[in-house]
Write an enzyme that holds these catalytic residues in place. Structure first.
Site, PDB file in Angstrom:
ATOM      1  N   LYS A  22       0.680  -1.179  -0.045  1.00 14.67           N
ATOM      2  CA  LYS A  22       0.098  -0.085   0.007  1.00 14.67           C
ATOM      3  C   LYS A  22       0.918   1.377  -0.102  1.00 14.67           C
ATOM      4  CE  LYS A  22      -1.999   1.769   3.978  1.00 14.67           C
ATOM      5  NZ  LYS A  22      -1.813   3.336   4.175  1.00 14.67           N
ATOM      6  N   ASN A  23       1.934   1.353   0.991  1.00 14.62           N
ATOM      7  CA  ASN A  23       2.709   2.392   1.097  1.00 14.62           C
ATOM      8  C   ASN A  23       3.481   2.889  -0.155  1.00 14.62           C
ATOM      9  OD1 ASN A  23       1.613   3.124   3.552  1.00 14.62           O
ATOM     10  ND2 ASN A  23       3.031   2.244   4.741  1.00 14.62           N
ATOM     11  N   ARG A  94      -3.159  10.445   4.311  1.00 16.15           N
ATOM     12  CA  ARG A  94      -1.943  11.518   4.568  1.00 16.15           C
ATOM     13  C   ARG A  94      -1.148  11.449   3.354  1.00 16.15           C
ATOM     14  NH1 ARG A  94       0.998  14.270   7.949  1.00 16.15           N
ATOM     15  NH2 ARG A  94       3.137  14.294   7.637  1.00 16.15           N
ATOM     16  N   CYS A 118      -5.021   8.331   9.512  1.00 17.78           N
ATOM     17  CA  CYS A 118      -5.164   7.933  11.120  1.00 17.78           C
ATOM     18  C   CYS A 118      -4.700   8.582  11.949  1.00 17.78           C
ATOM     19  CB  CYS A 118      -4.562   6.548  11.101  1.00 17.78           C
ATOM     20  SG  CYS A 118      -5.106   4.918  10.232  1.00 17.78           S
ATOM     21  N   ARG A 123       2.089  14.256  13.251  1.00 14.31           N
ATOM     22  CA  ARG A 123       2.829  14.001  11.700  1.00 14.31           C
ATOM     23  C   ARG A 123       2.819  14.991  11.007  1.00 14.31           C
ATOM     24  NH1 ARG A 123       1.173   8.261   9.733  1.00 14.31           N
ATOM     25  NH2 ARG A 123      -0.995   9.198   9.318  1.00 14.31           N
ATOM     26  N   PRO A 124       3.503  15.994  11.397  1.00 18.36           N
ATOM     27  CA  PRO A 124       3.520  17.579  10.404  1.00 18.36           C
ATOM     28  C   PRO A 124       4.144  17.281   9.117  1.00 18.36           C
ATOM     29  CG  PRO A 124       5.185  17.481  12.263  1.00 18.36           C
ATOM     30  CD  PRO A 124       4.348  16.443  12.482  1.00 18.36           C
ATOM     31  N   ASP A 126       6.047  19.706   7.612  1.00 18.69           N
ATOM     32  CA  ASP A 126       7.001  20.697   7.624  1.00 18.69           C
ATOM     33  C   ASP A 126       8.196  20.145   6.908  1.00 18.69           C
ATOM     34  OD1 ASP A 126       7.312  19.221  10.062  1.00 18.69           O
ATOM     35  OD2 ASP A 126       8.656  20.933  10.682  1.00 18.69           O
ATOM     36  N   LEU A 127       8.773  19.012   7.262  1.00 24.17           N
ATOM     37  CA  LEU A 127       9.891  18.664   6.248  1.00 24.17           C
ATOM     38  C   LEU A 127       9.663  18.501   5.007  1.00 24.17           C
ATOM     39  CD1 LEU A 127      11.189  15.505   8.763  1.00 24.17           C
ATOM     40  CD2 LEU A 127      11.553  18.073   8.917  1.00 24.17           C
ATOM     41  N   ASP A 308       4.611   0.135  11.969  1.00 26.12           N
ATOM     42  CA  ASP A 308       3.519  -0.344  11.539  1.00 26.12           C
ATOM     43  C   ASP A 308       3.215  -1.988  11.992  1.00 26.12           C
ATOM     44  OD1 ASP A 308       2.567   1.969  10.516  1.00 26.12           O
ATOM     45  OD2 ASP A 308       3.059   1.344   8.284  1.00 26.12           O
ATOM     46  N   ILE A 330       8.303   6.251  16.983  1.00 24.47           N
ATOM     47  CA  ILE A 330       8.152   6.878  15.813  1.00 24.47           C
ATOM     48  C   ILE A 330       6.670   7.899  15.854  1.00 24.47           C
ATOM     49  CG2 ILE A 330       7.371   6.585  13.195  1.00 24.47           C
ATOM     50  CD1 ILE A 330      10.368   5.596  14.119  1.00 24.47           C
ATOM     51  N   ARG A 400      -8.454   0.188   4.294  1.00 26.89           N
ATOM     52  CA  ARG A 400      -7.335   1.231   3.883  1.00 26.89           C
ATOM     53  C   ARG A 400      -6.021   0.369   3.727  1.00 26.89           C
ATOM     54  NH1 ARG A 400      -5.609   5.075   7.637  1.00 26.89           N
ATOM     55  NH2 ARG A 400      -4.461   5.879   5.901  1.00 26.89           N
TER      56      ARG A 400
END
Length: 422
Positions: A22-23, A94, A118, A123-124, A126-127, A308, A330, A400
């Site tokens: 998926k990812n 996301r 989720c 989990r910003p 900004d990076l 995960d 994490i 998902r």
């Protein structure tokens, strides 16, 4: 709202086919924006997140065809008519932020809503933004949207991530393929999904060196062409189903499994008393004794133990002989499954980012509620080994990340059924 009913009934035996990741697929799909020629993905998983990304790309004007019952995705971004990724789609997932780099690289501008997903921490993004700014992009956050511009095109730059971020590495990697000059990504993520993305981009004509290491160098090119690429095996689905015979007993072969994708996880299974052997078709898993041993787990970026798989591993350790300590490094808020496991008789003590699990001989079935994607399947695993019936509610999260979970577990002897909501 659908539920899943699980009845514990002893050992599992047989084979489970493992889908494409998926990812990885969610990262590869936005790469279609980088070229005016078609990108075709094979071994695609059939999941609701893939449908969400399809809807997002189509909203931008890309063409996406789902072929061979969804296992093949044929895409073309040759004629994007819209450079705004709207909130109503982006809020669902996301990974939607991954259209930002490709749109900016090829079209010089993009407007992307801040993403959802989720509820497992802040989990910003900004990076992502700082990496693109290092390539000359101008960024502004306004009314919940990222407004990005690089009208003269992106330029090669030095990007040093303060901490490892898979998504930011992926966004920067895609954007850098069309930037003028050389881009160097330092402290880059090393996950197999990054390597898979780089391999696909190289097939499209990108010049990339160092994928899979902490330093990736990209020489920008003027254009990328079309390609066909198979999505890498889903290491999280693989690890999840490896735990089924570990927690229930029996012997299950995971078709398409590869040890190199889950090496740190396999090391913990071995320490817990579970044998993993390679076969011609994948990996075979069998518990050595009647009860697993307690082990300590610390989640880390790849090649460490995956965050995960933390919830699923906790389900296993709930019935281990001894006391296990799981440390989550994490994501914050990622022990929300612990209270639900405790409803089944688990003994878990959570303090901040650490959970102490004292194993019990047997869990007991109970009504429980899924709080996120991986928590959903951890409760199903726990139910497989529990006495009586476990009803897992709010399983929409499950769709998902896992295709045909009921069918796959039924195929190895589990008593499991999906109950349609009213």
């Amino acid at each position: 709202m659908d539920s899943i009913l699980v009845t514990g009934n002893g050992p599992l035996n047989g084979q489970i086919p493992i889908a494409g990741a998926k990812n990885a697929c969610l990262t590869l799909m936005p790469a279609a924006i980088l070229s005016d020629e078609p990108l075709t993905l094979t071994n695609a998983p059939r999941l609701s997140d893939i449908r969400t990304m399809t809807a997002l790309l189509e909203s931008l004007g890309a063409e996406v065809q789902s072929l061979q019952d969804g296992k093949v995705l044929a895409m073309s971004g040759h004629d994007l008519k819209n450079l705004t990724a709207h909130y109503d789609i982006v809020r669902k997932m996301r990974a939607s932020i991954l259209v930002l780099g490709p749109m900016l690289a090829r079209h010089g501008q993009a407007v992307v809503s801040l993403p959802g997903g989720c509820a497992i921490g802040a989990r910003p993004v900004d990076l992502h933004l700082k990496a693109l700014e290092a390539m000359g992009a101008e960024m502004e956050l306004r009314d919940g949207y990222v407004h990005a511009r690089a009208l003269g095109g992106l330029k090669g730059g030095q990007v040093e991530f303060p901490f490892v971020s898979v998504g930011a590495t992926e966004n920067a990697l895609m954007a850098a393929t069309l930037a003028r000059g050389t881009t160097v990504l330092k402290n880059a993520a090393r996950e197999p999904e990054i390597v898979d993305l780089a391999e696909c981009l190289v097939k499209m004509g990108a010049r990339i060196d160092g994928a899979g290491t902490s330093t990736i160098t990209i020489e920008g090119v003027d254009r990328l062409h079309g390609a066909t690429h198979p999505v890498v095996t889903d290491r999280i689905e693989l690890g999840t189903y490896m735990l089924a015979p570990a927690i229930c007993g029996g012997e299950v072969e995971l078709l398409g499994g590869r040890i190199d994708l889950v090496r740190a996880f396999v090391e913990k299974l071995d320490a817990a008393g579970i044998d993993v052997t390679e076969t011609e078709a994948g990996l075979k898993v069998k518990r050595r004794g009647d009860r697993v041993k307690a082990v300590d787990v610390v989640t880390e970026p790849f090649p460490g133990f995956p965050t995960d798989l933390q919830a699923q591993m906790m389900a296993l350790l709930c019935t281990a002989d001894g006391v296990s300590v799981l440390e989550e490094r994490i994501f914050e808020n990622r022990f929300m499954h612990a209270p639900e496991l405790m409803r089944m008789g688990a003994r878990i003590d959570v303090h901040g980012g650490t959970a102490t699990v004292t194993g019990v001989e047997r869990l007991k079935g109970a009504p429980v509620m899924a709080t996120d994607l991986r928590a959903s399947v951890s409760l199903i695993l726990a139910g497989l080994a529990a006495e009586g019936e476990t009803l897992v509610n709010r399983v929409y999260h499950l769709d998902r990340g896992y295709e045909h979970v009921v069918r796959k577990l039924e195929g190895v002897g589990a008593r499991i059924e999906r109950i349609k909501g009213q």
